[in-house]
Design a protein around this motif. Structure first.
Motif, mmCIF file in Angstrom:
data_model
loop_
_atom_site.group_PDB
_atom_site.id
_atom_site.type_symbol
_atom_site.label_atom_id
_atom_site.label_comp_id
_atom_site.label_asym_id
_atom_site.label_seq_id
_atom_site.Cartn_x
_atom_site.Cartn_y
_atom_site.Cartn_z
ATOM 1 N N GLY A 58 1.591 3.189 -4.041
ATOM 2 C CA GLY A 58 0.971 4.476 -4.312
ATOM 3 C C GLY A 58 -0.543 4.409 -4.374
ATOM 4 N N SER A 59 -1.117 5.540 -4.695
ATOM 5 C CA SER A 59 -2.569 5.669 -4.732
ATOM 6 C C SER A 59 -3.211 4.684 -5.714
ATOM 7 C CB SER A 59 -2.949 7.101 -5.124
ATOM 8 O OG SER A 59 -4.344 7.245 -5.214
ATOM 9 N N GLY A 60 -4.197 3.981 -5.243
ATOM 10 C CA GLY A 60 -4.948 3.075 -6.105
ATOM 11 C C GLY A 60 -4.417 1.664 -6.187
ATOM 12 N N ASN A 69 0.826 -1.211 0.000
ATOM 13 C CA ASN A 69 0.000 0.000 0.000
ATOM 14 C C ASN A 69 0.858 1.258 0.000
ATOM 15 O OD1 ASN A 69 -2.446 -1.374 -0.042
ATOM 16 N ND2 ASN A 69 -2.652 -1.404 2.176
ATOM 17 N N ASN A 70 1.957 1.217 0.741
ATOM 18 C CA ASN A 70 2.842 2.387 0.809
ATOM 19 C C ASN A 70 3.656 2.566 -0.471
ATOM 20 O OD1 ASN A 70 2.025 3.004 3.423
ATOM 21 N ND2 ASN A 70 3.643 1.810 4.374
ATOM 22 N N ALA A 114 -3.927 -0.474 -3.858
ATOM 23 C CA ALA A 114 -4.645 -1.375 -2.951
ATOM 24 C C ALA A 114 -5.771 -2.109 -3.666
ATOM 25 C CB ALA A 114 -5.211 -0.596 -1.768
ATOM 26 N N ASP A 115 -6.278 -1.537 -4.755
ATOM 27 C CA ASP A 115 -7.357 -2.173 -5.510
ATOM 28 C C ASP A 115 -6.834 -3.196 -6.519
ATOM 29 O OD1 ASP A 115 -9.251 -0.593 -4.204
ATOM 30 O OD2 ASP A 115 -9.026 1.033 -5.662
#
Length: 421
Positions: free
Chosen positions: A282-284, A278-279, A286-287
């Motif tokens: 980056g953004s997104g 997750n770190n 996690a999906d």
């Protein structure tokens, strides 16, 4: 303890045994655990703790001090790379703390020195813990310490690549091979599946395969790595490299970026990788990934359980407060709060019903896997044997020896090393 690379001092224990002169005779009857006071405690408690957990514990203990006026807990944070040396040197010198965090595979060797105190019979109920977690403190029927936090391995995979390939998480070994093949051939994971084969973690992937095949690595008090079940497991492990579904030439430091970039479609690892991905992703990101239980082998879907325990030394200056502190760390609400602090999974099963854990669907996969997870035997020589495994598994992964040869070589060296008991 997330990995077992902290082995710089395999010989330090032997030196500590000679210097301390307090090794236990394995033929002696199990030590008797003495009850501890359950009333008010006071005074100072000295604690050693490692890694990020050690850094966070100093602040975390303020809650215990507030609930137990008159007690001061002094935490010394030490690095995993020096922890084994520091503890064995302290045992040899008779200068141990009251309490120390210990790696989940260290109980046997430290108990053999005679320096650890058996867990008081009236302290905790062992059935409150995951069975695999309690195994890490049980040495020949005597518990030394209490499980603090745990980790286990599950399957991580790219959901976008699995969707593109039209496959779901595998439930069996056969489905796993097809799953990895689909991720590579149709999902876009050009290097397939990440499978450990060098020093540090490979044995933690192979032991589950042996258990899943119905094998045992110890029988009648001796190591057994050359059984038909072990060979079956090694064939399963080797097949990923033989079919080019897992690379055996991954540059050092390439993982986990190779997963984030989509170069590999999956791997087996512990809960800490969720935060890393997750770190770093980056953004997104996690999906784009999820976790699933271990695929079932011929007999089971057993995984590996690791983590860390808390133990009290016989030379503790404040025995009652030391055990009181450990009991507090084992309370479900405290275990759940510790998870929210450092993401260390609770060893106490009831803690998983706390809101902070129950709402996390990915975490629930680890909770279920922990119900079927095992640890290596708490033998004083386990760290040496683990290094043997890693050396031989790398040869197998690189195709320089067969599964049968690998099993025979591991067995020969393990038998020479012995259990240390």
């Amino acid at each position: 303890m997330n990995t077992t690379t902290r082995r710089a001092a395999v010989g330090a224990l032997a030196l500590a045994l000679v210097a301390a002169g307090c090794g236990r005779d394995p033929q002696q009857a199990p030590e008797q655990a003495q009850d501890v006071t359950t009333g008010k405690v006071t005074g100072e408690v000295t604690v050693w703790a490692m890694g990020e957990e050690g850094k966070a514990l100093g602040t975390f203990v303020k809650d215990y001090e507030s609930a137990n006026p008159g007690v001061k807990v002094n935490v010394t944070a030490i690095g995993w790379d020096v922890a084994h040396d520091k503890i064995t040197a302290a045992i040899a010198g008779g200068a141990t703390p009251d309490v120390s965090m210990i790696g989940s595979t260290w109980s046997g060797e430290l108990a053999k020195t005679g320096a650890l105190e058996p867990t008081p019979a009236n302290l905790v109920d062992k059935s409150a813990f995951f069975p695999g977690a309690w195994q890490t403190v049980d040495v020949n029927g005597t518990a030394y310490g209490v499980p603090w936090y745990v980790e286990t391995r599950v399957l991580y995979y790219r959901t976008d690549q699995a969707g593109k390939a039209g496959v779901k998480p595998p439930a069996t070994w056969e489905e796993f091979t097809a799953f990895a093949k689909a991720l590579k051939e149709r999902g876009g994971a050009k290097n397939g599946f990440q499978q450990s084969y060098t020093q540090g973690a490979s044995w933690q992937e192979v032991l589950p395969l042996i258990w899943q095949a119905g094998g045992e690595i110890v029988r009648d008090g001796a190591y057994t790595f050359d059984t038909p079940e072990a060979v079956t497991a090694l064939k399963q492990y080797a097949s990923m490299f033989e079919q080019k579904l897992a690379p055996n030439n991954t540059p050092e430091g390439a993982f986990p970026q190779s997963f984030i970039k989509g170069e590999i479609g999956g791997f087996f690892s512990g809960p800490w990788m969720i935060g890393v991905l997750n770190n770093d992703g980056g953004s997104g990101f996690a999906d784009k990934f999820d976790v699933a239980p271990y695929p079932k082998g011929p007999v089971s879907a057993t995984s590996f359980v690791g983590g860390s325990d808390m133990a009290v030394f016989k030379k503790a200056k404040n025995r009652d407060a030391a055990w009181s502190f450990i009991k507090w760390l084992s309370e479900p609400q405290v275990q759940a709060k510790w998870y929210t602090t450092v993401k260390a999974l609770p060893a106490v099963q009831a803690a998983w019903q706390e809101p902070a854990l129950k709402a996390d669907k990915q975490l629930a996969v680890f909770g279920e896997q922990l119900k079927d997870a095992r640890t290596p035997p708490p033998f004083p020589t386990w760290e040496q044997v683990a290094r043997v495994l890693e050396g031989e598994l790398e040869k197998l992964a690189r195709g320089t020896q067969t599964p049968e040869q690998t099993a025979k070589s591991i067995q020969s060296q393990a038998a020479t090393i012995g259990t240390g008991l």
